[in-house]
Motif scaffolding. Structure first.
Motif, PDB file in Angstrom:
ATOM      1  N   UNK A  29      -0.265  -6.248   2.465  1.00  0.00           N
ATOM      2  CA  UNK A  29       1.202  -5.876   2.627  1.00  0.00           C
ATOM      3  C   UNK A  29       1.666  -4.371   2.492  1.00  0.00           C
ATOM      4  N   UNK A  30       2.697  -4.100   3.255  1.00  0.00           N
ATOM      5  CA  UNK A  30       3.052  -2.589   3.203  1.00  0.00           C
ATOM      6  C   UNK A  30       4.625  -2.492   3.482  1.00  0.00           C
ATOM      7  N   UNK A  31       5.125  -1.472   2.908  1.00  0.00           N
ATOM      8  CA  UNK A  31       6.549  -1.198   3.250  1.00  0.00           C
ATOM      9  C   UNK A  31       6.749   0.358   3.398  1.00  0.00           C
ATOM     10  N   UNK A  32       7.666   0.947   3.818  1.00  0.00           N
ATOM     11  CA  UNK A  32       8.015   2.233   3.928  1.00  0.00           C
ATOM     12  C   UNK A  32       9.284   2.748   4.198  1.00  0.00           C
ATOM     13  N   UNK A  33       9.809   4.012   4.119  1.00  0.00           N
ATOM     14  CA  UNK A  33      11.038   4.521   4.377  1.00  0.00           C
ATOM     15  C   UNK A  33      10.880   5.972   4.727  1.00  0.00           C
TER      16      UNK A  33
END
Length: 316
Positions: A143-147
């Motif tokens: 799982x990953x997220x970014x901004x």
């Protein structure tokens, strides 16, 4: 403390394929020690038999040839190195395990290339930076997220919290984002030009950052005016007055600074001229002089980019 076996490369000894890695424990001061503290071996293994890749590494002690080859979990339980042969992007050795295991597979997203690895902020999470996009990756689930962070990479600084469990990405124009195990938090999106900005200082929790700029529009007593910038979850604050230099900031937002006569920078000494008075800018915006710094401080050896410095300060 991790020790990696070195092999000859380009005239230097650098950690290489199939080299030994050793985990050692140095006693904490509050645990008591005699004149010769004993190092305790926690475990040993071999690195994978593949070429190693360099990482960006935020907590790196200097510019030497071995700097930037490994990321350590904040609790000291594991070491991660980048693979350069395409079989695995990031290898991770946990203390007590017989060998390193692949933590980030070769088919993971392209931005997980080890050249973009900044730090391990938990036993599960890596932080990568792809240009101005900051990404958090859970290597146990994928799982990953970014901004994205607004600004210019040439003005971007990365600061780690004292416990290594959070990173603060901040530009001298004012944009700031904090990353920890739980989330990516945009602290400030406001931007304003900063002429002659110094490297920012961050609080132990990485929730506050501050730096100084030179104002190109005002004059104070014949000197170019200075500007203090402070960012936090409350946004960005700017204070104008005499030229200053930020030394340290605590988790309440109280900032330690000194005034200075010069506006110059040097690769060996920041700032070049001796400091004047010592000040504290409180969290509520009150500025108070706390010491006249007489006689002038003596030069001391620095760490990182600056070879020398006048004052070494750290928030408690």
């Amino acid at each position: 403390m991790f020790v990696l076996q070195g092999v000859p490369e380009d005239g230097f000894l650098r950690p290489g394929p199939n080299g030994h890695v050793l985990a050692l424990r140095y006693p904490r001061p509050n645990e008591g020690y005699d004149a010769a503290p004993t190092l305790t071996e926690l475990g040993a293994a071999r690195l994978p038999d593949v070429p190693l890749a360099r990482t960006q590494r935020v907590r790196c002690a200097g510019p030497g040839p071995s700097c930037g080859l490994a990321a350590v979990d904040p609790d000291g339980s594991a070491l991660s190195v980048g693979g350069a042969d395409g079989s695995c992007r990031v290898w991770r050795w946990a203390v007590g395990e017989p060998e390193a295991a692949c933590a980030v597979a070769a088919d993971a997203p392209e931005w997980t290339d080890p050249s973009r690895l900044i730090a391990a902020i938990s036993p599960r999470h890596y932080v990568f930076r792809d240009g101005l996009v900051v990404r958090r990756y859970d290597h146990t689930t994928g799982e990953n997220d970014g901004r994205p962070l607004i600004g210019d990479t040439g003005e971007l600084f990365t600061r780690a919290s004292a416990d290594g469990r959070a990173l603060l990405f901040v530009t001298t124009r004012g944009a700031a984002m904090r990353v920890d195990e739980a989330r990516l938090e945009l602290l400030s999106a406001e931007q304003s030009p900063c002429v002659g900005g110094q490297p920012p200082v961050a609080s132990p929790s990485a929730r506050f950052a501050a730096w100084t700029c030179v104002s190109d529009t005002q004059d104070v007593g014949g000197l170019t005016a200075g500007e203090i910038v402070r960012v936090s979850s409350a946004g960005m604050e700017r204070f104008q007055g005499v030229p200053m230099w930020a030394l340290a900031i605590d988790d309440d937002g109280d900032l330690l600074l000194h005034s200075r006569d010069d506006q110059d920078f040097s690769l060996e000494l920041l700032p070049p001229a001796a400091p004047r008075n010592l000040y504290v800018l409180t969290a509520d915006g009150e500025l108070a002089r706390v010491d006249a710094l007489e006689p002038d401080p003596e030069l001391m050896r620095g760490t990182g980019p600056a070879v020398f410095r006048w004052i070494a300060a750290q928030a408690l």
